[in-house]
Design an enzyme around this catalytic site. Structure first.
Site, PDB file in Angstrom:
ATOM      1  CG  HIS A 140      -1.924   1.093   1.254  1.00 22.40           C
ATOM      2  ND1 HIS A 140      -3.143   0.953   1.868  1.00 22.40           N
ATOM      3  CD2 HIS A 140      -1.913   2.355   0.750  1.00 22.40           C
ATOM      4  CE1 HIS A 140      -3.823   2.086   1.750  1.00 22.40           C
ATOM      5  NE2 HIS A 140      -3.096   2.948   1.072  1.00 22.40           N
ATOM      6  CD  GLU A 146      -4.071  -2.501   0.777  1.00 23.72           C
ATOM      7  OE1 GLU A 146      -4.894  -3.413   0.550  1.00 23.72           O
ATOM      8  OE2 GLU A 146      -3.744  -2.143   1.922  1.00 23.72           O
ATOM      9  CG  HIS A 155      -8.396  -2.994   8.361  1.00 23.41           C
ATOM     10  ND1 HIS A 155      -7.489  -2.177   7.734  1.00 23.41           N
ATOM     11  CD2 HIS A 155      -8.524  -2.505   9.605  1.00 23.41           C
ATOM     12  CE1 HIS A 155      -7.118  -1.205   8.555  1.00 23.41           C
ATOM     13  NE2 HIS A 155      -7.721  -1.393   9.708  1.00 23.41           N
TER      14      HIS A 155
END
Length: 237
Positions: free
Chosen positions: A43, A70, A190
Site C-alpha cells: 500500500h 492497494e 483489515h
C-alpha cells in the site's frame, strides 16, 4: 482454497525507522512466497512512510505469486499502477494523512469517479477490487462501476468477534452473498488474525483472497515468518 496475500508494509516501516535497507523488503517478500504465501500486497502512500514507489517497481519483476497494489487512486498512484501492471489493484478511500484504512467506499456518491478509475485499470488488464463495508447498496454499485471484486473491510468483525462471533460475522455473510449474487469476486482484509480468521473463513468459504499485514507481521516476531505463514494458511484450509 482462499489465497493468503501478505501485506509487507510493516516490513518497510521497520526499514524506514533507521534508514538503509534492513530489513530488505524484496527479500522478505520472496521469503513470504517461499514459505507458502500466494500473494504479496503493498500500500504505497504519497508520503512513502512505509512502502516506497521504488519498492513497488523493484518487487514486480521478481515476484512469482499474485501482486496486489492497494491505495487511494490519486494521479501518482494511478500512474504507478499503470506502469507496474500488477495482477490486482485494490482501491481504498483513504486520505493521505490516515494512519490506516478505516472505512469502505461510498460507491453511490463516487460512482462516476470510480467508473473512470476502474476503466483505466481494466484497459491495462489489471483486475480491480474496491474496498467496501457491508452495506449492500455499496456492493451493488461496486458491480455497476465495473469492478471485478470487492474487498470487505473486516475491522468491525474483528472488533466484535470476542464478544459474539456469530453476531460479528452475520453482516459479512450477507455482504458476501450479495457480492456473489451480483457477480463480484470476494476478498477480505483489515485486522484479520490467527484469532478470528478461521471462523470467518468457515462462514464464507468462497472468499477468493485475504490480505493480512499488521497481525501477521506481529505474529512473526514471536513465531518466525515461516511458521506464521503456515499457521495462517492452516486457518484457510
Amino acid at each position: 482454497m482462499t489465497k493468503l496475500s501478505v501485506n509487507i508494509n510493516k516490513i518497510a516501516t521497520l526499514r524506514n525507522a533507521r534508514g538503509g535497507d534492513n530489513p530488505n523488503v524484496v527479500k522478505m517478500a520472496l521469503d513470504c512466497e517461499a514459505f507458502g504465501a500466494q500473494g504479496i500486497t503493498v500500500h504505497p502512500r504519497p508520503d512513502e512512510r512505509h512502502i516506497r514507489y521504488q519498492d513497488v517497481r523493484d518487487l514486480k519483476p521478481v515476484l512469482t505469486t499474485e501482486f496486489n497494489i492497494e491505495g487511494y487512486p490519486c494521479d501518482s498512484f494511478i500512474d504507478l499502477v499503470c506502469e507496474v501492471v500488477p495482477a490486482q489493484v485494490t482501491l481504498v478511500p483513504d486520505s493521505p494523512e490516515q494512519i490506516t484504512s478505516n472505512s469502505g467506499w461510498d460507491t453511490v456518491r463516487y460512482q462516476d469517479f470510480l467508473t473512470d478509475v476502474v476503466r483505466t485499470f481494466k484497459e491495462k488488464g489489471i483486475r480491480t477490487s474496491i474496498f467496501v463495508g457491508t452495506e449492500l447498496p455499496m456492493i451493488e454499485h461496486a458491480a455497476k462501476v465495473g469492478a471485478d471484486r470487492v474487498e470487505l473491510y473486516t475491522e468491525p468483525y474483528a472488533t466484535a468477534y470476542r464478544t459474539s462471533p456469530e453476531a460479528a460475522v452475520a453482516p459479512f455473510v450477507r455482504a458476501a452473498e450479495c457480492a456473489r449474487a451480483v457477480g463480484l469476486g470476494l476478498n477480505a482484509g483489515h485486522d484479520l488474525s490467527l484469532e478470528n480468521l478461521a471462523y470467518i473463513h468457515r462462514q464464507i468459504p468462497w472468499l477468493d483472497e485475504v490480505s493480512i499485514g499488521h497481525a501477521l507481521i506481529c505474529d512473526a516476531l514471536y513465531l518466525g515468518m515461516e511458521q506464521t505463514i503456515r499457521s495462517y494458511l492452516d486457518c484457510l484450509k
